[in-house]
Design a protein around this motif. Structure first.
Motif, PDB file in Angstrom:
ATOM      1  N   ARG A   1      36.315  48.897  34.932  1.00 26.01           N
ATOM      2  CA  ARG A   1      37.756  48.744  34.688  1.00 26.01           C
ATOM      3  C   ARG A   1      38.518  49.976  35.181  1.00 26.01           C
ATOM      4  O   ARG A   1      39.576  49.851  35.821  1.00 26.01           O
TER       5      ARG A   1
ATOM      6  N   HIS B   1      38.734  49.997  38.921  1.00 25.17           N
ATOM      7  CA  HIS B   1      39.693  48.986  39.375  1.00 25.17           C
ATOM      8  C   HIS B   1      41.116  49.544  39.329  1.00 25.17           C
ATOM      9  O   HIS B   1      41.893  49.386  40.280  1.00 25.17           O
TER      10      HIS B   1
ATOM     11  N   ASP C   1      43.697  50.256  42.325  1.00 24.82           N
ATOM     12  CA  ASP C   1      45.038  49.662  42.365  1.00 24.82           C
ATOM     13  C   ASP C   1      46.101  50.718  42.664  1.00 24.82           C
ATOM     14  O   ASP C   1      47.072  50.458  43.389  1.00 24.82           O
TER      15      ASP C   1
ATOM     16  N   TYR D   1      37.400  49.448  45.170  1.00 23.51           N
ATOM     17  CA  TYR D   1      37.231  48.059  44.744  1.00 23.51           C
ATOM     18  C   TYR D   1      35.761  47.654  44.848  1.00 23.51           C
ATOM     19  O   TYR D   1      35.211  47.000  43.957  1.00 23.51           O
TER      20      TYR D   1
ATOM     21  N   ALA E   1      33.840  49.245  42.027  1.00 23.66           N
ATOM     22  CA  ALA E   1      34.115  48.552  40.766  1.00 23.66           C
ATOM     23  C   ALA E   1      33.305  47.268  40.672  1.00 23.66           C
ATOM     24  O   ALA E   1      32.725  46.948  39.623  1.00 23.66           O
TER      25      ALA E   1
ATOM     26  N   GLU F   1      37.631  40.904  34.408  1.00 26.57           N
ATOM     27  CA  GLU F   1      37.897  42.100  35.204  1.00 26.57           C
ATOM     28  C   GLU F   1      37.412  41.898  36.635  1.00 26.57           C
ATOM     29  O   GLU F   1      38.118  42.224  37.607  1.00 26.57           O
ATOM     30  N   SER F   2      36.220  41.356  36.797  1.00 26.58           N
ATOM     31  CA  SER F   2      35.663  41.122  38.131  1.00 26.58           C
ATOM     32  C   SER F   2      36.537  40.157  38.927  1.00 26.58           C
ATOM     33  O   SER F   2      36.809  40.381  40.110  1.00 26.58           O
TER      34      SER F   2
ATOM     35  N   VAL G   1      39.497  42.062  40.152  1.00 26.19           N
ATOM     36  CA  VAL G   1      39.185  43.004  41.235  1.00 26.19           C
ATOM     37  C   VAL G   1      39.166  42.248  42.559  1.00 26.19           C
ATOM     38  O   VAL G   1      39.714  42.702  43.563  1.00 26.19           O
TER      39      VAL G   1
ATOM     40  N   SER H   1      42.730  41.561  43.519  1.00 24.09           N
ATOM     41  CA  SER H   1      43.377  42.775  44.035  1.00 24.09           C
ATOM     42  C   SER H   1      42.886  43.087  45.446  1.00 24.09           C
ATOM     43  O   SER H   1      43.662  43.462  46.327  1.00 24.09           O
TER      44      SER H   1
END
Length: 507
Positions: free
Chosen positions: A403, A406, A410, A425, A428, A448-449, A452, A455
């Motif tokens: 996290r 990530h 970002d 990325y 992560a 979360e994955s 990612v 993103s």
């Protein structure tokens, strides 16, 4: 966006500005430290009762093995199927994989069921069978078999055999809290175990211990209710969802208040510290619920952009202030890391899936500082645990580390530093991808994955000649969403900051 390494001031000066070598070098080094740590060794430790148990700090860790009395552990370890999952004579962790440990314990369960020794436990069961099932439940939860974990704990509690799980003894609270965690991660949207944990929390004589247990149980219940919220109908029911989030944030406010301070002057130092840590962890969850409520309330009013939740930022900053003085305590630093990540997440506008609107330079500066501080705190825990050969934090830190990476990525992406963002990325994803690890991160890790990948897709979409890569990342995000169980689907990224913690996590 060109692929060149452009470093605007909001990133180059402020993100991780803690070493003269600059932010890119230091953040990459910290990411490398994390990846190296997670690529070596296991996540178990020898506990006082002689068994190796996974740290309850792991997102899906239960720590039920700690509830087994030493004399009971000694008896059941005489069985080869049990001793195979316990430390050997050199006090090393078992060599069996988790899958083989589960198979071995299931054989032990069958033996104790067939040849019960008459040592009665709750619901007419025997204490040695219960102990084997505690060992089994710990391992089932770690590999992501949450429904089977819940069934195993229900067997210990005597449920399903005409016996209601309302008996009070010294382990009822811990068992119901463990069952609440299994139900939380299973995706079933069940709150019954958390409700029983609240009911049994105060069944102890010491008022401060009761307050600690009550605060932890209220967190479990609030998070269980948050997991039940149906975001598939978010567009048509934002008002209803906002009301549900409001109920949860009120419950978390009560939990934080209960944990606010010791009720007696003679409280022990360890208990006072646990109360302080629990209050900070509760404030972290309270702020998350505030962000969810603010997002839903604003959307119900018809606005498109969700501003940072000022109340949530206040909770998180106050919690950071309250943790001052708890230096070099791993759990305190992990909670600090979570709080810094929450601040960064809120400022980056992660309250709405796909909301990647432009961010002001000042907000980007603050988000960058907090994301990098989160990573730095985890790096400090890694370095201290490595220096004493302590592997217990490894799997506990994997998901929260993903996290943090990530969020740092970002920040670089928002600052148009594409090459650095892409590398972070990828790092992560290396941490969040449970297929590369023995243990399962649960639905929050999958959320979360998924984000990612989203993103990463957005980064590639704005990068010359990378549209095909963007499409690939979007497909991967959709594939991850398909893996998410039950009521956890369609949940926004904000949920990944939640932590259903136990009393054992704080000790």
């Amino acid at each position: 966006m060109a692929a060149s390494q452009r470093m605007p001031s909001a990133i180059g000066v402020h993100v991780g500005a803690r070493r003269a070598t600059g932010s890119v070098t230091s953040d990459a080094r910290l990411a490398g430290n994390l990846l190296r740590m997670f690529s070596s060794g296991g996540s178990t430790r020898s506990d006082d009762n002689g068994t190796y148990v996974t740290s309850t700090l792991h997102p899906t860790g239960l720590g039920l093995s700690r509830q087994i009395l030493p004399e009971v552990m000694q008896t059941i370890s005489a069985l080869p199927e049990v001793s195979a999952v316990l430390p050997n004579g050199e006090s090393l962790p078992p060599t069996l994989s988790l899958a083989k440990q589960i198979s071995s314990l299931k054989r032990a369960e069958e033996i104790f069921q067939q040849f019960g020794d008459g040592a009665s436990g709750r619901g007419g069961s025997n204490v040695h069978l219960d102990a084997v099932r505690m060992l089994l439940a710990d391992r089932l939860c770690l590999v992501g078999k949450f429904e089977e974990t819940a069934t195993c704990i229900e067997s210990i509690l005597g449920m399903g055999n005409g016996w209601e799980a309302n008996g009070i003894d010294e382990t009822s609270f811990e068992l119901n809290l463990a069952l609440a965690k299994a139900q939380f991660y299973s995706g079933g949207g069940i709150t019954s175990a958390a409700e029983r944990a609240v009911d049994t929390a105060t069944e102890v004589e010491d008022a401060d211990t009761a307050a600690l247990r009550q605060g932890v149980a209220l967190n479990a219940l609030a998070l269980s209710k948050l997991s039940c919220m149906d975001y598939a109908n978010e567009s048509s029911m934002p008002e209803e969802l906002a009301n549900e989030a409001d109920e949860c944030r009120e419950m978390l406010s009560m939990a934080t208040s209960v944990l606010n301070k010791p009720t007696t002057n003679g409280v022990s130092l360890n208990l006072a510290q646990s109360l302080a840590l629990a209050q900070a962890a509760s404030s972290s969850n309270q702020g998350i619920s505030e962000v969810l409520y603010t997002s839903l309330r604003v959307k119900a009013m018809g606005y498109e952009k969700v501003p940072p939740a000022e109340h949530a930022l206040k909770y998180w900053k106050n919690a950071l202030s309250q943790l001052e003085g708890n230096d070099n305590i791993p759990i305190a630093d992990i909670i600090r890391s979570r709080l810094h990540s929450n601040i960064a997440m809120s400022l980056l506008g992660a309250t709405i899936p796909g909301d990647k609107t432009k961010i002001g330079e000042e907000d980007l500066k603050i988000a960058s500082e907090n994301a990098s501080q989160s990573l730095k705190l985890l790096d400090g825990v890694i370095e201290r645990s490595s220096s004493v050969g302590d592997d217990t934090m490894r799997e506990a830190l994997r998901i929260v580390s993903g996290r943090s990476l990530h969020l740092v990525a970002d920040c670089y992406a928002r600052g148009e530093s594409a090459v650095t963002a892409e590398g972070l990325y990828q790092s992560a994803l290396d941490l969040l991808n449970d297929e590369k690890h023995n243990n399962h991160g649960g639905p929050l890790a999958l959320i979360e994955s998924r984000e990612v990948y989203n993103s990463y897709a957005l980064l590639c979409a704005n990068w010359e000649k990378r549209s095909r890569d963007s499409d690939t990342m979007k497909e991967k995000a959709e594939q991850v969403e398909e893996q998410i169980a039950g009521c956890w689907r369609n949940k926004p990224l904000t949920y990944s900051g939640l932590w259903l913690f136990s009393v054992g996590d704080l000790q």
